[in-house]
Motif scaffolding. Structure first.
Motif, PDB file in Angstrom:
ATOM      1  N   ASP A  20     -31.404  69.598   3.441  1.00 40.43           N
ATOM      2  CA  ASP A  20     -32.036  68.278   3.332  1.00 40.43           C
ATOM      3  C   ASP A  20     -33.184  68.187   4.343  1.00 40.43           C
ATOM      4  OD1 ASP A  20     -32.753  65.636   3.128  1.00 40.43           O
ATOM      5  OD2 ASP A  20     -30.750  64.843   3.510  1.00 40.43           O
ATOM      6  N   ARG A  21     -34.345  68.644   3.923  1.00 44.94           N
ATOM      7  CA  ARG A  21     -35.517  68.706   4.814  1.00 44.94           C
ATOM      8  C   ARG A  21     -35.976  67.320   5.254  1.00 44.94           C
ATOM      9  NH1 ARG A  21     -39.041  73.767   3.469  1.00 44.94           N
ATOM     10  NH2 ARG A  21     -37.527  75.059   2.401  1.00 44.94           N
ATOM     11  N   GLU A  22     -35.875  66.346   4.364  1.00 47.86           N
ATOM     12  CA  GLU A  22     -36.349  64.996   4.694  1.00 47.86           C
ATOM     13  C   GLU A  22     -35.534  64.373   5.815  1.00 47.86           C
ATOM     14  OE1 GLU A  22     -37.380  62.298   1.623  1.00 47.86           O
ATOM     15  OE2 GLU A  22     -38.052  63.892   0.294  1.00 47.86           O
ATOM     16  N   THR A  23     -34.283  64.749   5.932  1.00 40.76           N
ATOM     17  CA  THR A  23     -33.439  64.242   7.011  1.00 40.76           C
ATOM     18  C   THR A  23     -33.615  65.085   8.277  1.00 40.76           C
ATOM     19  OG1 THR A  23     -31.805  63.507   5.406  1.00 40.76           O
ATOM     20  CG2 THR A  23     -31.077  63.683   7.668  1.00 40.76           C
ATOM     21  N   LEU A  24     -33.685  66.390   8.107  1.00 36.61           N
ATOM     22  CA  LEU A  24     -33.753  67.291   9.252  1.00 36.61           C
ATOM     23  C   LEU A  24     -35.108  67.268   9.947  1.00 36.61           C
ATOM     24  CD1 LEU A  24     -32.552  69.477  11.046  1.00 36.61           C
ATOM     25  CD2 LEU A  24     -33.057  71.153   9.248  1.00 36.61           C
ATOM     26  N   PRO A  26     -37.530  64.944  10.689  1.00 31.84           N
ATOM     27  CA  PRO A  26     -37.802  64.002  11.784  1.00 31.84           C
ATOM     28  C   PRO A  26     -36.909  64.218  13.006  1.00 31.84           C
ATOM     29  CG  PRO A  26     -36.893  62.846   9.881  1.00 31.84           C
ATOM     30  CD  PRO A  26     -37.099  64.258   9.475  1.00 31.84           C
ATOM     31  N   ILE A  27     -35.667  64.620  12.769  1.00 35.11           N
ATOM     32  CA  ILE A  27     -34.752  64.865  13.892  1.00 35.11           C
ATOM     33  C   ILE A  27     -35.251  66.049  14.713  1.00 35.11           C
ATOM     34  CG2 ILE A  27     -32.409  65.591  14.495  1.00 35.11           C
ATOM     35  CD1 ILE A  27     -31.500  64.109  11.905  1.00 35.11           C
ATOM     36  N   ARG A  78     -24.735  70.210  13.076  1.00 33.90           N
ATOM     37  CA  ARG A  78     -24.748  69.213  12.000  1.00 33.90           C
ATOM     38  C   ARG A  78     -25.386  69.737  10.723  1.00 33.90           C
ATOM     39  NH1 ARG A  78     -27.088  64.053  14.954  1.00 33.90           N
ATOM     40  NH2 ARG A  78     -28.693  64.579  13.463  1.00 33.90           N
ATOM     41  N   TYR A  79     -26.231  70.726  10.841  1.00 34.59           N
ATOM     42  CA  TYR A  79     -26.929  71.277   9.675  1.00 34.59           C
ATOM     43  C   TYR A  79     -26.502  72.726   9.477  1.00 34.59           C
ATOM     44  CZ  TYR A  79     -29.626  67.055   9.461  1.00 34.59           C
ATOM     45  OH  TYR A  79     -29.977  65.742   9.335  1.00 34.59           O
TER      46      TYR A  79
END
Length: 88
Positions: A20-24, A26-27, A78-79
């Motif tokens: 999930d690039r869109e979540t990862l 920004p983090i 988490r990823y």
């Protein structure tokens, strides 16, 4: 460029294609940008420092490095990061 770094991690097999690039993104960006700001500040101030100030700056820098390392470790847990067989 954190986006390119994320792409490379997928291409090299450290992350799966369906991460999930869109979540990862920004983090990961936040952590790496904070690390860059700390590093830039450190390099800017070190030239003006006395030896005792330099020692204090190194101690502070070590704590900041540990904090960034801990944040990255959280992200890695988490990823679905993995070490590819060819790299191990």
């Amino acid at each position: 460029n954190v986006h390119a770094l994320l792409d490379d991690a997928v291409t090299l097999g450290f992350l799966p294609d369906d991460v999930d690039r869109e979540t990862l993104l920004p983090i990961l960006s936040d952590v790496l940008n904070q690390a860059r700001i700390v590093a830039d500040d450190h390099h800017h101030n070190i030239a003006k420092s006395s030896s005792s100030e330099t020692y204090a700056a190194v101690k502070r820098r070590r704590k900041e490095f540990i904090a960034v390392s801990n944040e990255l470790n959280e992200i890695f847990f988490r990823y679905p990061f993995a070490v590819p067989e060819y790299f191990a």
